[in-house]
Design an enzyme around this catalytic site. Sequence first.
Site, mmCIF file in Angstrom:
data_model
loop_
_atom_site.group_PDB
_atom_site.id
_atom_site.type_symbol
_atom_site.label_atom_id
_atom_site.label_comp_id
_atom_site.label_asym_id
_atom_site.label_seq_id
_atom_site.Cartn_x
_atom_site.Cartn_y
_atom_site.Cartn_z
ATOM 1 C CB ALA A 197 1.988 0.205 6.255
ATOM 2 C CG HIS B 99 5.561 -2.337 10.137
ATOM 3 N ND1 HIS B 99 6.809 -2.492 10.075
ATOM 4 C CD2 HIS B 99 5.432 -1.196 9.237
ATOM 5 C CE1 HIS B 99 7.545 -1.941 9.189
ATOM 6 N NE2 HIS B 99 6.699 -1.306 8.807
ATOM 7 C CG ASP C 140 -0.731 -16.968 8.554
ATOM 8 O OD1 ASP C 140 0.306 -17.317 9.310
ATOM 9 O OD2 ASP C 140 -1.724 -17.003 9.283
ATOM 10 C CE1 TYR D 141 9.230 4.983 2.432
ATOM 11 C CE2 TYR D 141 7.942 6.626 2.630
ATOM 12 C CZ TYR D 141 8.116 5.750 3.092
ATOM 13 O OH TYR D 141 7.481 5.164 4.529
ATOM 14 C CG ASN E 264 8.240 -2.369 0.300
ATOM 15 O OD1 ASN E 264 7.782 -2.560 1.318
ATOM 16 N ND2 ASN E 264 8.959 -1.280 -0.085
ATOM 17 C CD GLU F 263 10.478 -7.798 5.499
ATOM 18 O OE1 GLU F 263 10.787 -9.109 5.921
ATOM 19 O OE2 GLU F 263 10.363 -6.875 6.281
ATOM 20 N NE ARG G 226 10.920 5.656 8.108
ATOM 21 C CZ ARG G 226 10.042 5.348 7.385
ATOM 22 N NH1 ARG G 226 9.741 4.611 6.390
ATOM 23 N NH2 ARG G 226 8.662 6.464 7.401
ATOM 24 N NE ARG H 180 7.661 3.973 9.595
ATOM 25 C CZ ARG H 180 6.464 4.370 8.911
ATOM 26 N NH1 ARG H 180 5.920 3.185 8.119
ATOM 27 N NH2 ARG H 180 6.082 5.469 8.972
ATOM 28 C CG HIS I 212 11.273 -2.755 4.172
ATOM 29 N ND1 HIS I 212 9.866 -2.409 4.023
ATOM 30 C CD2 HIS I 212 11.581 -4.050 4.778
ATOM 31 C CE1 HIS I 212 9.242 -3.708 4.736
ATOM 32 N NE2 HIS I 212 10.277 -4.441 4.978
ATOM 33 C CG LEU I 213 11.789 1.842 -1.357
ATOM 34 C CD1 LEU I 213 10.462 2.543 -1.779
ATOM 35 C CD2 LEU I 213 12.479 1.735 -2.651
ATOM 36 C CB SER I 214 13.144 3.846 4.341
ATOM 37 O OG SER I 214 11.879 2.952 5.029
ATOM 38 N NE ARG J 13 0.853 13.705 -1.720
ATOM 39 C CZ ARG J 13 0.009 12.850 -2.413
ATOM 40 N NH1 ARG J 13 -0.366 11.720 -1.812
ATOM 41 N NH2 ARG J 13 -1.054 13.394 -3.242
ATOM 42 N N PRO K 96 0.614 -1.325 0.121
ATOM 43 C CG PRO K 96 0.000 -0.856 2.116
ATOM 44 C CD PRO K 96 0.445 -1.986 1.227
ATOM 45 C CG ASN K 97 -0.243 4.612 1.283
ATOM 46 O OD1 ASN K 97 -1.176 5.082 0.743
ATOM 47 N ND2 ASN K 97 -0.227 4.132 2.539
HETATM 48 O O1 CA2 Z 1 10.755 1.607 3.315
HETATM 49 C C1 CA2 Z 1 9.713 0.776 2.930
HETATM 50 O O2 CA2 Z 1 9.717 0.597 1.741
HETATM 51 C C2 CA2 Z 1 8.310 0.803 3.623
HETATM 52 O O3 CA2 Z 1 7.989 -0.589 3.351
HETATM 53 C C3 CA2 Z 1 7.445 1.773 3.181
HETATM 54 C C4 CA2 Z 1 6.087 1.777 3.673
HETATM 55 C C5 CA2 Z 1 6.452 2.013 5.231
HETATM 56 O O4 CA2 Z 1 5.008 1.778 5.938
HETATM 57 C C6 CA2 Z 1 7.227 0.900 5.753
HETATM 58 O O5 CA2 Z 1 7.571 1.074 7.207
HETATM 59 C C7 CA2 Z 1 8.487 1.011 5.104
HETATM 60 C C8 CA2 Z 1 5.440 3.022 3.279
HETATM 61 C C9 CA2 Z 1 5.154 3.198 1.953
HETATM 62 C C10 CA2 Z 1 4.268 4.482 1.545
HETATM 63 O O6 CA2 Z 1 5.130 4.922 0.276
HETATM 64 C C11 CA2 Z 1 4.968 6.384 0.076
HETATM 65 C C12 CA2 Z 1 5.658 6.721 -1.018
HETATM 66 C C13 CA2 Z 1 5.616 8.088 -1.272
HETATM 67 C C14 CA2 Z 1 4.919 8.630 -0.420
HETATM 68 C C15 CA2 Z 1 4.015 8.349 0.709
HETATM 69 C C16 CA2 Z 1 4.220 7.159 1.097
#
Ligand code: CA2
Length: 162
Positions: A77, A80, A87, A23, A74, A98, A107, A111, A100-102, A18, A10-11
């Site tokens: 959210a 977590h 499962d 990210y 990836n 798995e 953080r 997370r 994650h970008l960040s 943003r 998601p997102n």
């Molecule tokens: O660091 C990552 O890749 C995360 O999986 C990104 C998730 C975050 O909830 C994880 O803790 C770490 C959030 C993805 C949201 O992506 C956005 C991208 C641009 C603007 C806003 C949100």
Amino acid sequence: MLRLLVLHGPNLNLLGTREPSVYGQASLPDLDKSIVRRAGERGIAVQTKQTNVEGELVTWIQNARGHFDGIIINPAAYTHTSIAIRDAIAAVALPTVEVHLSNIHQREEFRHHSFIAGVALGQISGFGPTGYLLALEALTAHLDRHPRPRATAKKKPSASRR
Ligand code: CA2
């Protein structure tokens, strides 16, 4: 030919629009292009998909069995929160990386825990889009060392004739 499924949670469709300080600047289509390009150079077929819906990720993971040799995910959210995704990965028993970008461990505390890590081959966190390319290398190296019967592409339904 190896077949890998790349799933974005998601997102992640908002990438590049943003929070570039967290990210990065690249959009999701940019990211997917770089993954497809690298896979092509390695002779690997990849399919990339994004959804904001947890159940959709669960269904895609379930359906990957027999059609993909491994998964790069990836879960965003859902990392977590989602026992359902954990499962599904455990159930299909496909090698999964798995990403994650960040760096989730640098953080907020919430997370730091991943429900996915325990059923993944490993976790790559904090390298931005490069993380997906590292995952591709890690997964193919693993599959080379642990050969399994190859997955087959899904058949397209054929048009019925009367
Ligand atoms: O660091 C990552 O890749 C995360 O999986 C990104 C998730 C975050 O909830 C994880 O803790 C770490 C959030 C993805 C949201 O992506 C956005 C991208 C641009 C603007 C806003 C949100």
